[in-house]
Write an enzyme that holds these catalytic residues in place. Structure first.
Site, PDB file in Angstrom:
ATOM      1  N   GLN A 167     -18.209   5.879   0.724  1.00 26.91           N
ATOM      2  CA  GLN A 167     -17.678   6.602  -0.550  1.00 26.91           C
ATOM      3  C   GLN A 167     -18.591   6.737  -2.029  1.00 26.91           C
ATOM      4  O   GLN A 167     -18.906   5.635  -2.413  1.00 26.91           O
ATOM      5  CB  GLN A 167     -16.236   5.733  -0.485  1.00 26.91           C
ATOM      6  CG  GLN A 167     -15.073   6.352  -2.029  1.00 26.91           C
ATOM      7  CD  GLN A 167     -14.180   5.496  -1.772  1.00 26.91           C
ATOM      8  OE1 GLN A 167     -13.794   4.093  -0.659  1.00 26.91           O
ATOM      9  NE2 GLN A 167     -12.902   5.892  -2.709  1.00 26.91           N
ATOM     10  N   ASN A 223     -13.294   4.686   6.403  1.00 31.48           N
ATOM     11  CA  ASN A 223     -12.617   6.085   5.275  1.00 31.48           C
ATOM     12  C   ASN A 223     -12.737   7.338   5.741  1.00 31.48           C
ATOM     13  O   ASN A 223     -13.950   7.713   5.348  1.00 31.48           O
ATOM     14  CB  ASN A 223     -13.128   5.407   4.374  1.00 31.48           C
ATOM     15  CG  ASN A 223     -11.952   3.868   3.919  1.00 31.48           C
ATOM     16  OD1 ASN A 223     -11.085   3.499   3.915  1.00 31.48           O
ATOM     17  ND2 ASN A 223     -13.226   2.927   2.396  1.00 31.48           N
ATOM     18  N   ASP A 225     -26.967   2.269  15.244  1.00 27.57           N
ATOM     19  CA  ASP A 225     -26.305   3.604  14.604  1.00 27.57           C
ATOM     20  C   ASP A 225     -28.175   5.003  14.745  1.00 27.57           C
ATOM     21  O   ASP A 225     -29.141   4.453  15.137  1.00 27.57           O
ATOM     22  CB  ASP A 225     -27.258   2.792  13.305  1.00 27.57           C
ATOM     23  CG  ASP A 225     -26.912   3.832  12.062  1.00 27.57           C
ATOM     24  OD1 ASP A 225     -27.296   5.260  11.569  1.00 27.57           O
ATOM     25  OD2 ASP A 225     -25.753   3.719  11.369  1.00 27.57           O
ATOM     26  N   ARG A 239      -7.517  -9.427  -1.495  1.00 27.04           N
ATOM     27  CA  ARG A 239      -7.140  -8.844  -2.678  1.00 27.04           C
ATOM     28  C   ARG A 239      -6.980  -9.741  -3.622  1.00 27.04           C
ATOM     29  O   ARG A 239      -6.607 -10.330  -5.023  1.00 27.04           O
ATOM     30  CB  ARG A 239      -8.113  -8.115  -3.419  1.00 27.04           C
ATOM     31  CG  ARG A 239      -9.181  -7.784  -2.682  1.00 27.04           C
ATOM     32  CD  ARG A 239      -9.936  -5.630  -2.983  1.00 27.04           C
ATOM     33  NE  ARG A 239     -10.998  -5.816  -2.485  1.00 27.04           N
ATOM     34  CZ  ARG A 239     -11.574  -4.246  -2.223  1.00 27.04           C
ATOM     35  NH1 ARG A 239     -10.510  -3.082  -1.321  1.00 27.04           N
ATOM     36  NH2 ARG A 239     -12.460  -3.921  -1.925  1.00 27.04           N
ATOM     37  N   ASP A 291      -7.439  -5.380   1.235  1.00 29.03           N
ATOM     38  CA  ASP A 291      -6.605  -5.882  -0.078  1.00 29.03           C
ATOM     39  C   ASP A 291      -5.605  -6.848  -0.034  1.00 29.03           C
ATOM     40  O   ASP A 291      -5.421  -6.712  -1.060  1.00 29.03           O
ATOM     41  CB  ASP A 291      -5.642  -4.128   0.765  1.00 29.03           C
ATOM     42  CG  ASP A 291      -6.616  -2.970   0.794  1.00 29.03           C
ATOM     43  OD1 ASP A 291      -7.616  -2.073  -0.015  1.00 29.03           O
ATOM     44  OD2 ASP A 291      -7.044  -2.684   1.610  1.00 29.03           O
ATOM     45  N   HIS A 333      -4.839   1.872   3.180  1.00 28.53           N
ATOM     46  CA  HIS A 333      -5.682   1.732   2.864  1.00 28.53           C
ATOM     47  C   HIS A 333      -5.851   2.552   1.800  1.00 28.53           C
ATOM     48  O   HIS A 333      -7.292   3.064   1.751  1.00 28.53           O
ATOM     49  CB  HIS A 333      -6.810   1.408   3.982  1.00 28.53           C
ATOM     50  CG  HIS A 333      -7.803   0.558   3.495  1.00 28.53           C
ATOM     51  ND1 HIS A 333      -8.037  -0.079   2.407  1.00 28.53           N
ATOM     52  CD2 HIS A 333      -9.320   0.877   2.907  1.00 28.53           C
ATOM     53  CE1 HIS A 333      -9.106  -0.998   1.778  1.00 28.53           C
ATOM     54  NE2 HIS A 333      -9.719   0.479   2.228  1.00 28.53           N
ATOM     55  N   HIS A 361       1.247 -15.777   0.463  1.00 28.07           N
ATOM     56  CA  HIS A 361       2.129 -15.516   1.586  1.00 28.07           C
ATOM     57  C   HIS A 361       2.438 -13.808   1.109  1.00 28.07           C
ATOM     58  O   HIS A 361       3.296 -13.771   0.389  1.00 28.07           O
ATOM     59  CB  HIS A 361       3.051 -15.935   1.809  1.00 28.07           C
ATOM     60  CG  HIS A 361       2.717 -17.919   3.039  1.00 28.07           C
ATOM     61  ND1 HIS A 361       1.299 -18.347   2.936  1.00 28.07           N
ATOM     62  CD2 HIS A 361       2.668 -19.157   2.082  1.00 28.07           C
ATOM     63  CE1 HIS A 361       1.730 -18.896   3.135  1.00 28.07           C
ATOM     64  NE2 HIS A 361       2.208 -19.750   2.651  1.00 28.07           N
ATOM     65  N   ARG A 407     -10.958   8.481  -1.258  1.00 25.97           N
ATOM     66  CA  ARG A 407     -11.379   7.498   0.667  1.00 25.97           C
ATOM     67  C   ARG A 407     -10.376   8.565   0.936  1.00 25.97           C
ATOM     68  O   ARG A 407     -11.259   9.374   2.274  1.00 25.97           O
ATOM     69  CB  ARG A 407     -10.316   6.281   1.267  1.00 25.97           C
ATOM     70  CG  ARG A 407     -10.495   5.218   0.444  1.00 25.97           C
ATOM     71  CD  ARG A 407     -10.067   3.990   0.771  1.00 25.97           C
ATOM     72  NE  ARG A 407     -10.309   2.710   0.681  1.00 25.97           N
ATOM     73  CZ  ARG A 407      -9.786   1.980  -0.711  1.00 25.97           C
ATOM     74  NH1 ARG A 407      -9.281   2.925  -0.947  1.00 25.97           N
ATOM     75  NH2 ARG A 407     -10.290   1.318  -1.145  1.00 25.97           N
TER      76      ARG A 407
END
Length: 317
Positions: free
Chosen positions: A86, A124, A38, A155, A152, A179, A172, A92
């Site tokens: 964000q 993003n 960074d 989640r 996602d 995204h 599944h 996004r």
């Protein structure tokens, strides 16, 4: 988990997400060597020091880092998390302009020190940035892809597993597309074990899932990040873990099926945008699984997602 010999992961960006990717990768033993890069020297050195102090407890991995790009030299995988984060209420895609410029500057520098790396973009809007990164570098599409809807999907499976009363690994189901706000689940092929989701009978006497309930779950998953950002300012732990999982698929040449986002070429008629679809991830990168079936409704949603992202990408060129 066995750590692949001399494998090297560089995480670009030492903010909440980048340091969580490094932390998760050290704990899981995702790579033999981890580097954190960074431009904020003091912050990066502090994060590396903090992570190093726990080295006794993380197995055989080691960590280095700093604000000189040479720390990325010889990387097999580079995970890019650098960029503006964000803000509450910000989409996004609103982030796109700022982060596109950061990426355009950085990609050639990273390629110079890690010419053979597979690049995973987490910053993003990751789908749009993947298209720009691929165009700017000319890399094969499989070697630069976004973490996409891996998080996602996690989640989604967590929410279904809670309601269905089963282990997450037995669910599944996939989130595909952007995204972001136009993502959606592939409900037409979602199963619990081998049972189609609408036919599953929960063991605790609860009723079966309904279409309306599944629609609400999809909304909750889509908006989950906003809820976390509102409460604590950033999402970091789960994206750290999901990124580490992607890194392992690459470094261990696993041929794992993960919903990552590559620049598509005639995938169900969609080309030139990066969207998440189930893909095979191995040491060469990511390859979309072309045979993935979509219902007619899902195809419509997928093309809507493509149109939304194409618009954003065009505005940045």
């Amino acid at each position: 988990m066995s750590v692949i010999e001399n494998s090297k992961l560089t995480v670009v960006g030492a903010g909440a997400v980048g340091s969580s990717v490094a932390y998760a990768s050290l704990i899981r033993g995702s790579a033999r060597h981890v580097a954190l890069y960074d431009i904020a020297t003091e912050k990066t050195e502090a994060e590396v020091l903090d992570l190093s102090h726990g080295a006794q407890f993380t197995g055989s991995s080691d960590i280095i880092g700093g604000s000189d790009i040479s720390v990325a030299a010889g990387s097999h995988v580079v995970v890019i998390t650098a960029g503006a984060k964000q803000k509450p209420g910000q989409t996004r895609t609103e982030l796109a302009g700022v982060n596109a410029n950061i990426l355009k500057t950085m990609m050639p520098q990273l390629l110079e020190v890690a010419p053979d790396a597979v690049f995973v973009i987490v910053t993003n809007p990751c789908d749009v940035l993947t298209v720009l990164a691929q165009e700017n570098t000319g890399l094969p599409v499989g070697r630069v892809f976004a973490s996409g809807t891996v998080l996602d999907t996690s989640r989604l499976r967590w929410k279904i597993a809670q309601r269905a009363g089963v282990a997450i690994a037995s669910v599944h189901a996939y989130i595909v597309g952007e995204h972001g706000d136009t993502e959606f689940p592939l409900w037409s092929h979602a199963t619990i074990g081998t049972v189609p989701i609408l036919e599953w009978q929960p063991l605790d006497g609860q009723p079966k899932f309904t279409v309306d309930e599944l629609d609400q779950i999809a909304v909750d998953v889509r908006d989950a990040a906003y809820k976390v950002i509102q409460g604590k300012g950033a999402t970091n732990y789960a994206i750290g873990l999901s990124s580490a999982r992607i890194v392992e698929a690459i470094l261990n040449d696993q041929n794992a099926v993960l919903p990552v986002s590559t620049v598509l070429d005639d995938f169900h008629g969609v080309s030139g945008v990066a969207l998440s679809v189930p893909s095979i991830v191995n040491s060469k990168g990511a390859q979309p699984i072309r045979e993935t079936p979509f219902s007619a409704n899902e195809l419509g949603l997928f093309r809507r997602s493509a149109d939304a992202l194409r618009e954003v990408a065009d505005s940045l060129r």
